[in-house]
Write a protein that holds these residues in place. Structure first.
Motif, PDB file in Angstrom:
ATOM      1  N   ARG A   1      -9.625  -8.491  -8.353  1.00 52.72           N
ATOM      2  CA  ARG A   1     -10.108  -9.106  -9.594  1.00 52.72           C
ATOM      3  C   ARG A   1     -10.214 -10.630  -9.499  1.00 52.72           C
TER       4      ARG A   1
ATOM      5  N   THR B   1     -10.558 -10.324 -14.927  1.00 61.59           N
ATOM      6  CA  THR B   1     -10.885 -11.104 -13.740  1.00 61.59           C
ATOM      7  C   THR B   1     -10.412 -12.553 -13.873  1.00 61.59           C
TER       8      THR B   1
ATOM      9  N   GLU C   1      -6.937  -5.475 -15.725  1.00 56.14           N
ATOM     10  CA  GLU C   1      -8.317  -5.368 -15.237  1.00 56.14           C
ATOM     11  C   GLU C   1      -9.109  -6.654 -15.452  1.00 56.14           C
TER      12      GLU C   1
ATOM     13  N   GLU D   1     -15.867 -14.839 -15.526  1.00 57.59           N
ATOM     14  CA  GLU D   1     -14.576 -14.192 -15.369  1.00 57.59           C
ATOM     15  C   GLU D   1     -13.747 -14.419 -16.630  1.00 57.59           C
TER      16      GLU D   1
ATOM     17  N   HIS E   1      -3.414  -8.046  -7.689  1.00 61.09           N
ATOM     18  CA  HIS E   1      -4.715  -7.388  -7.824  1.00 61.09           C
ATOM     19  C   HIS E   1      -5.805  -8.293  -7.234  1.00 61.09           C
TER      20      HIS E   1
ATOM     21  N   CYS F   1     -14.335  -7.712 -16.634  1.00 63.39           N
ATOM     22  CA  CYS F   1     -13.296  -6.802 -16.149  1.00 63.39           C
ATOM     23  C   CYS F   1     -13.695  -6.251 -14.792  1.00 63.39           C
ATOM     24  N   THR F   2     -12.724  -5.717 -14.080  1.00 65.80           N
ATOM     25  CA  THR F   2     -13.024  -5.079 -12.799  1.00 65.80           C
ATOM     26  C   THR F   2     -13.576  -3.676 -13.000  1.00 65.80           C
TER      27      THR F   2
END
Length: 182
Positions: free
Chosen positions: A81, A52, A50, A147, A78, A31-32
C-alpha cells in the motif's frame, strides 16, 4: 530547466481548479482493494489496513537514498500500500540513483527496489539545476496520485518496523484530518 507538467488542466476534473469541500476530499483517498464497483478511491469508507500512503523524498546527491527507499518497503507491515516519489538530484556517473538496487534484479529479484519498483516514481534532476530543497519538495508533491495518506521524508532515514501501521494509528488518534505529525 523545464518542469514536466504533472497535472491535467481539465474542466471536468474532480477539483475543477477550485478548493474542494471536505465532503469531496473525504471520498478521494485510495485503497489497495476496490469497492464492489471496482473503485479504488474509497475515501473514509476504506478500512485502515487498506489505506494507501504516499512518501515524498527530495534527495540531493544522497548516497543513502536507495537504503531509505529500501527501508520504507522492507519495514512496512503492508508494503503493497506504499508508493514512493523521489526527486533525485544526481549527476549520472557520479552519484548512486535512489532506485538502483545493490545487485541486479536479475540476480536477486527479492530486493525491495526490484520487488516494489512499480510503486516507486523517480524524477531525476541534474544537480547543477537544483534550486534548493523547497523546490525539490514541491516537485515531489506533484508526484502525488491520490493516496489516502501523504508524508514527506528525508533521503537518509532508517524506518522502524511496522512504521506504516504506527503512523496511521498516530494520525487517526488525533481525530483531526489536518493534523501534522513530525
Amino acid at each position: 530547466m523545464a518542469v514536466p507538467k504533472m497535472w491535467i488542466d481539465d474542466p471536468v476534473s474532480i477539483h475543477q481548479n477550485k478548493l474542494m469541500t471536505r465532503e469531496l476530499a473525504m471520498k478521494i483517498g485510495s485503497c489497495t482493494v476496490p469497492d464492489a464497483s471496482g473503485n479504488f478511491a474509497r475515501g473514509d469508507s476504506c478500512p485502515l489496513d487498506e489505506r494507501t500512503i504516499y512518501v515524498a523524498i527530495a534527495s540531493y546527491r544522497d548516497y543513502q537514498c536507495r537504503d531509505t527507499v529500501t527501508s520504507i518497503f522492507e519495514r512496512a507491515k503492508h508494503p503493497d500500500r506504499i508508493r514512493v516519489g523521489v526527486i533525485d538530484q544526481i549527476m549520472d556517473g557520479e552519484n548512486i540513483h535512489c532506485d538502483a538496487p545493490h545487485e541486479p534484479c536479475s540476480d536477486n529479484p527479492e530486493q525491495m527496489l526490484c520487488k516494489y519498483k512499480n510503486q516507486l516514481d523517480i524524477l531525476q534532476v541534474d544537480p547543477l539545476l537544483a534550486v534548493g530543497p523547497v523546490f525539490a519538495r514541491h516537485l515531489g508533491h506533484r508526484l502525488y496520485r491520490g493516496e489516502y495518506y501523504y508524508m514527506q521524508s528525508d533521503a537518509h532515514v532508517t524506518y522502524a518496523n511496522n512504521w506504516d501501521v504506527d503512523i496511521i494509528s498516530q494520525q487517526e488518534a488525533t481525530k483531526n484530518e489536518m493534523a501534522v505529525l513530525s
